[in-house]
Design a protein around this motif. Structure first.
Motif, mmCIF file in Angstrom:
data_model
loop_
_atom_site.group_PDB
_atom_site.id
_atom_site.type_symbol
_atom_site.label_atom_id
_atom_site.label_comp_id
_atom_site.label_asym_id
_atom_site.label_seq_id
_atom_site.Cartn_x
_atom_site.Cartn_y
_atom_site.Cartn_z
ATOM 1 N N THR A 5 0.828 -1.199 0.000
ATOM 2 C CA THR A 5 0.000 0.000 0.000
ATOM 3 C C THR A 5 0.867 1.255 0.000
ATOM 4 N N THR A 6 1.910 1.250 0.829
ATOM 5 C CA THR A 6 2.827 2.389 0.879
ATOM 6 C C THR A 6 3.479 2.606 -0.479
ATOM 7 N N HIS A 7 3.963 1.541 -1.090
ATOM 8 C CA HIS A 7 4.582 1.636 -2.415
ATOM 9 C C HIS A 7 3.599 2.224 -3.433
ATOM 10 N N ASN A 8 2.360 1.721 -3.419
ATOM 11 C CA ASN A 8 1.374 2.198 -4.387
ATOM 12 C C ASN A 8 0.997 3.654 -4.157
ATOM 13 N N LEU A 9 0.859 4.062 -2.919
ATOM 14 C CA LEU A 9 0.588 5.473 -2.634
ATOM 15 C C LEU A 9 1.726 6.355 -3.142
ATOM 16 N N ARG A 10 2.945 5.943 -2.844
ATOM 17 C CA ARG A 10 4.104 6.738 -3.279
ATOM 18 C C ARG A 10 4.196 6.798 -4.800
ATOM 19 N N SER A 11 3.826 5.705 -5.473
ATOM 20 C CA SER A 11 3.886 5.719 -6.940
ATOM 21 C C SER A 11 2.883 6.713 -7.531
ATOM 22 N N LEU A 12 1.857 7.063 -6.754
ATOM 23 C CA LEU A 12 0.891 8.072 -7.186
ATOM 24 C C LEU A 12 1.311 9.486 -6.778
ATOM 25 N N GLY A 13 2.446 9.588 -6.083
ATOM 26 C CA GLY A 13 2.941 10.896 -5.664
ATOM 27 C C GLY A 13 2.459 11.334 -4.293
ATOM 28 N N ASP A 29 -16.039 -1.240 12.045
ATOM 29 C CA ASP A 29 -16.532 -2.567 11.667
ATOM 30 C C ASP A 29 -15.419 -3.359 10.999
ATOM 31 N N PHE A 30 -14.483 -2.664 10.381
ATOM 32 C CA PHE A 30 -13.358 -3.330 9.738
ATOM 33 C C PHE A 30 -12.533 -4.129 10.748
ATOM 34 N N GLY A 31 -12.498 -3.674 11.989
ATOM 35 C CA GLY A 31 -11.774 -4.406 13.029
ATOM 36 C C GLY A 31 -12.275 -5.837 13.142
ATOM 37 N N ASN A 32 -13.572 -6.034 13.027
ATOM 38 C CA ASN A 32 -14.137 -7.377 13.080
ATOM 39 C C ASN A 32 -13.721 -8.202 11.868
ATOM 40 N N VAL A 33 -13.752 -7.608 10.695
ATOM 41 C CA VAL A 33 -13.365 -8.302 9.471
ATOM 42 C C VAL A 33 -11.898 -8.707 9.542
ATOM 43 N N ALA A 41 -5.848 -0.848 7.276
ATOM 44 C CA ALA A 41 -6.677 0.345 7.422
ATOM 45 C C ALA A 41 -5.801 1.556 7.135
ATOM 46 N N ALA A 42 -5.656 1.888 5.869
ATOM 47 C CA ALA A 42 -4.855 3.044 5.479
ATOM 48 C C ALA A 42 -5.694 4.306 5.637
ATOM 49 N N ARG A 43 -5.072 5.338 6.096
ATOM 50 C CA ARG A 43 -5.753 6.615 6.258
ATOM 51 C C ARG A 43 -5.040 7.651 5.400
ATOM 52 N N ILE A 44 -5.810 8.347 4.607
ATOM 53 C CA ILE A 44 -5.257 9.361 3.716
ATOM 54 C C ILE A 44 -5.832 10.706 4.137
ATOM 55 N N ALA A 45 -4.960 11.666 4.346
ATOM 56 C CA ALA A 45 -5.378 12.977 4.858
ATOM 57 C C ALA A 45 -6.315 13.681 3.887
ATOM 58 N N ILE A 46 -7.392 14.223 4.434
ATOM 59 C CA ILE A 46 -8.316 15.033 3.648
ATOM 60 C C ILE A 46 -8.184 16.510 4.011
#
Length: 110
Positions: A5-13, A29-33, A41-46
């Motif tokens: 995920t980190t690699h892919n985010l960085r490849s997008l700049g 709910d993702f915690g249960n999954v 659970a990646a978080r991207i700043a808005i």
């Protein structure tokens, strides 16, 4: 999966910081999954205002901003790219499952 995920985010700049910046607890709910299958659970700043509380007017405004819309696109692209990586490279998937199994062994059941 964090590395993919980190690699892919960085490849997008996208600038990535994997440090936890907030204290406190939260629940999803993702915690249960994630107790059943590998996940991330990646978080991207808005917004650049890190103190913006979730479920607030400020969060709503940030989500509807240009930065919020761009973050949505980055998230969607990154999820798709990571899924393709996992589906086309069996070593990535095998490694994700191994890390998941190890984490389960370390985590007490409730």
């Amino acid at each position: 999966m964090l590395e993919l995920t980190t690699h892919n985010l960085r490849s997008l700049g996208v600038q990535v910081n994997n440090e936890r910046r907030r204290l406190g607890r939260g629940s999803t709910d993702f915690g249960n999954v994630s107790r059943r299958v590998p996940g991330i659970a990646a978080r991207i700043a808005i917004t650049d205002v890190i103190e913006t509380p979730g479920h607030s007017v400020q969060f709503r405004e940030a989500a509807g901003s240009d930065q919020g819309r761009q973050a949505l696109l980055y998230a969607a692209k990154t999820l798709a790219m990571t899924a393709v990586d996992l589906l086309t490279n069996h070593e990535y998937l095998k490694q994700a499952k191994a890390v998941f199994e190890e984490d389960l062994r370390k985590t007490p059941r409730r």
